[in-house]
Scaffold this motif. Structure first.
Motif, PDB file in Angstrom:
ATOM      1  N   ASP A 174      -5.006  16.613 -53.537  1.00 59.89           N
ATOM      2  CA  ASP A 174      -4.869  15.881 -52.282  1.00 59.89           C
ATOM      3  C   ASP A 174      -3.822  16.509 -51.372  1.00 59.89           C
ATOM      4  OD1 ASP A 174      -6.822  13.998 -52.805  1.00 59.89           O
ATOM      5  OD2 ASP A 174      -5.441  12.674 -53.894  1.00 59.89           O
ATOM      6  N   ASN A 175      -3.373  17.694 -51.702  1.00 56.70           N
ATOM      7  CA  ASN A 175      -2.372  18.362 -50.876  1.00 56.70           C
ATOM      8  C   ASN A 175      -2.953  18.751 -49.523  1.00 56.70           C
ATOM      9  OD1 ASN A 175      -0.715  18.129 -53.075  1.00 56.70           O
ATOM     10  ND2 ASN A 175      -0.720  20.316 -53.596  1.00 56.70           N
ATOM     11  N   ARG A 176      -2.145  18.592 -48.501  1.00 51.19           N
ATOM     12  CA  ARG A 176      -2.555  18.951 -47.150  1.00 51.19           C
ATOM     13  C   ARG A 176      -1.583  19.955 -46.568  1.00 51.19           C
ATOM     14  NH1 ARG A 176      -2.829  13.987 -43.512  1.00 51.19           N
ATOM     15  NH2 ARG A 176      -3.825  15.486 -42.113  1.00 51.19           N
ATOM     16  N   VAL A 177      -2.140  20.969 -45.919  1.00 49.14           N
ATOM     17  CA  VAL A 177      -1.334  21.958 -45.194  1.00 49.14           C
ATOM     18  C   VAL A 177      -1.462  21.638 -43.708  1.00 49.14           C
ATOM     19  CG1 VAL A 177      -0.982  24.391 -44.681  1.00 49.14           C
ATOM     20  CG2 VAL A 177      -1.741  23.693 -46.958  1.00 49.14           C
ATOM     21  N   ILE A 178      -0.329  21.368 -43.083  1.00 48.67           N
ATOM     22  CA  ILE A 178      -0.325  20.966 -41.676  1.00 48.67           C
ATOM     23  C   ILE A 178       0.509  21.966 -40.877  1.00 48.67           C
ATOM     24  CG2 ILE A 178       0.282  19.161 -40.026  1.00 48.67           C
ATOM     25  CD1 ILE A 178      -0.042  17.158 -42.361  1.00 48.67           C
ATOM     26  N   ASN A 179      -0.117  22.572 -39.903  1.00 50.49           N
ATOM     27  CA  ASN A 179       0.567  23.522 -39.018  1.00 50.49           C
ATOM     28  C   ASN A 179       0.645  22.910 -37.621  1.00 50.49           C
ATOM     29  OD1 ASN A 179       0.580  25.569 -41.086  1.00 50.49           O
ATOM     30  ND2 ASN A 179      -1.572  25.933 -40.634  1.00 50.49           N
ATOM     31  N   ARG A 180       1.824  22.458 -37.242  1.00 53.25           N
ATOM     32  CA  ARG A 180       2.030  21.877 -35.916  1.00 53.25           C
ATOM     33  C   ARG A 180       2.766  22.880 -35.048  1.00 53.25           C
ATOM     34  NH1 ARG A 180      -0.269  18.392 -32.924  1.00 53.25           N
ATOM     35  NH2 ARG A 180      -0.513  17.071 -34.791  1.00 53.25           N
ATOM     36  N   GLY A 213       7.624  22.759 -33.274  1.00 51.85           N
ATOM     37  CA  GLY A 213       6.617  22.421 -34.256  1.00 51.85           C
ATOM     38  C   GLY A 213       7.107  22.668 -35.662  1.00 51.85           C
ATOM     39  N   LYS A 214       6.278  22.344 -36.651  1.00 51.98           N
ATOM     40  CA  LYS A 214       6.646  22.554 -38.051  1.00 51.98           C
ATOM     41  C   LYS A 214       5.396  22.817 -38.875  1.00 51.98           C
ATOM     42  CE  LYS A 214       9.766  20.786 -41.599  1.00 51.98           C
ATOM     43  NZ  LYS A 214      10.657  19.694 -42.023  1.00 51.98           N
ATOM     44  N   THR A 215       5.530  23.724 -39.826  1.00 52.49           N
ATOM     45  CA  THR A 215       4.464  24.023 -40.771  1.00 52.49           C
ATOM     46  C   THR A 215       4.907  23.507 -42.137  1.00 52.49           C
ATOM     47  OG1 THR A 215       3.811  25.994 -39.540  1.00 52.49           O
ATOM     48  CG2 THR A 215       3.096  25.853 -41.837  1.00 52.49           C
ATOM     49  N   PHE A 216       4.108  22.636 -42.747  1.00 53.89           N
ATOM     50  CA  PHE A 216       4.547  22.051 -44.009  1.00 53.89           C
ATOM     51  C   PHE A 216       3.354  21.676 -44.886  1.00 53.89           C
ATOM     52  CE2 PHE A 216       4.245  18.655 -40.903  1.00 53.89           C
ATOM     53  CZ  PHE A 216       3.553  17.649 -41.567  1.00 53.89           C
ATOM     54  N   VAL A 217       3.663  21.398 -46.160  1.00 51.71           N
ATOM     55  CA  VAL A 217       2.683  20.950 -47.138  1.00 51.71           C
ATOM     56  C   VAL A 217       3.012  19.513 -47.511  1.00 51.71           C
ATOM     57  CG1 VAL A 217       1.716  21.287 -49.442  1.00 51.71           C
ATOM     58  CG2 VAL A 217       2.347  23.275 -48.058  1.00 51.71           C
ATOM     59  N   LYS A 218       1.999  18.653 -47.442  1.00 54.73           N
ATOM     60  CA  LYS A 218       2.157  17.256 -47.830  1.00 54.73           C
ATOM     61  C   LYS A 218       1.488  17.079 -49.192  1.00 54.73           C
ATOM     62  CE  LYS A 218       1.355  12.549 -46.149  1.00 54.73           C
ATOM     63  NZ  LYS A 218       0.741  11.742 -45.067  1.00 54.73           N
ATOM     64  N   THR A 219       2.282  16.735 -50.218  1.00 55.23           N
ATOM     65  CA  THR A 219       1.784  16.651 -51.582  1.00 55.23           C
ATOM     66  C   THR A 219       1.243  15.265 -51.902  1.00 55.23           C
ATOM     67  OG1 THR A 219       3.892  15.975 -52.562  1.00 55.23           O
ATOM     68  CG2 THR A 219       3.537  18.340 -52.222  1.00 55.23           C
ATOM     69  N   ASP A 220       0.766  15.103 -53.151  1.00 58.31           N
ATOM     70  CA  ASP A 220       0.232  13.808 -53.599  1.00 58.31           C
ATOM     71  C   ASP A 220       1.270  12.698 -53.478  1.00 58.31           C
ATOM     72  OD1 ASP A 220      -1.927  15.307 -54.210  1.00 58.31           O
ATOM     73  OD2 ASP A 220      -1.649  15.277 -56.373  1.00 58.31           O
ATOM     74  N   ASN A 221       2.535  13.055 -53.658  1.00 60.10           N
ATOM     75  CA  ASN A 221       3.615  12.065 -53.628  1.00 60.10           C
ATOM     76  C   ASN A 221       4.273  11.963 -52.260  1.00 60.10           C
ATOM     77  OD1 ASN A 221       3.296  11.575 -56.439  1.00 60.10           O
ATOM     78  ND2 ASN A 221       4.492  13.442 -56.866  1.00 60.10           N
TER      79      ASN A 221
END
Length: 232
Positions: free
Chosen positions: A88-94, A131-139
């Motif tokens: 369920d990890n999401r990679v978000i590049n803002r 902006g910010k580039t980050f990974v949103k994990t299951d937790n």
């Protein structure tokens, strides 16, 4: 003589109506939609809706009631989102830009119509400011880096096109409702190309804006001054 007088009045009124939108038009616009990137999709990942928005001001000089040229300045928040298929990890590049479009503007149909189709097209340059580039994990844990530090390329150049409606609310004041598409041409290169591939920007938005022309603005200011002088 009376018939000649009334004919002259009608002719003058028609001329004013036909040129009501010529000259300078100043307006504000807000847009919301979806943005994505091409070239950096991770393996085993799916693209997701990535909200993009922009807000700013435009100035358009209409040579006729049909054609004009203009430019604008916008704050534009773009980027992309991916979801890993194996988790369920999401990679978000803002990525946040100051966007400066230059465009040709065309209004179709008769000048006396209240609602007219409108087309704009032209180039745009935008400057990366945040902006910010980050990974949103299951937790819901976040690990990331500011986009200005993650990216080696800080400038993007692309093409804008919009199609919509120009609605006259009253003489000199217009509402614009449009669908807008941006296509980036410059390859955006990260600081670590071995970890993150380069890409180009895209976005599709719907916008709502307004325009007021210089003649209507002067008329409004004149009324305000007259009201001020007539106060006891």
């Amino acid at each position: 003589m009376k018939q000649l007088f009334f004919s002259a009045v009608l002719l003058a009124t028609g001329s004013l109506a036909a040129t009501a939108q010529t000259g300078w038009n100043i307006g504000d616009r807000a847009a919301f939609g979806h943005s994505w990137t091409v070239g950096n999709k991770p393996q085993d990942a799916k693209r997701q809706f990535h909200p993009t928005f922009e807000i700013g001001r435009t100035a358009t000089y209409n040579f006729t009631d049909v054609a004009g040229i203009g430019f604008g300045t916008f704050f534009s928040s773009q980027g992309t989102s991916f979801k890993d298929e194996n988790s369920d990890n999401r990679v978000i590049n803002r990525a946040n830009y100051i966007k400066v479009p230059v465009f040709a503007s065309f209004n179709f149909g008769d000048a006396e119509q209240r609602v007219r189709p409108r087309l704009t097209i032209g180039p745009s340059v935008q400057f990366l400011v945040g902006g910010k580039t980050f990974v949103k994990t299951d937790n819901d844990a976040f690990a990331g880096l500011y986009t200005t530090k993650a990216m080696n390329t800080k400038i993007d150049v692309g093409g804008n096109a919009s199609l919509g409606l120009n609605i006259r609310v009253f003489d000199g004041f217009y509402i614009n409702h449009e669908i807008n598409y941006y296509h980036g041409f410059v390859e955006q290169k990260p600081n670590n190309p071995s970890e993150s591939p380069s890409f180009t920007n895209r976005n599709l938005t719907m916008s709502l804006g307004m325009q007021i022309n210089s003649a209507a603005m002067k008329k409004w200011k004149g009324k305000m001054m007259k009201m001020h002088h007539n106060r006891p």
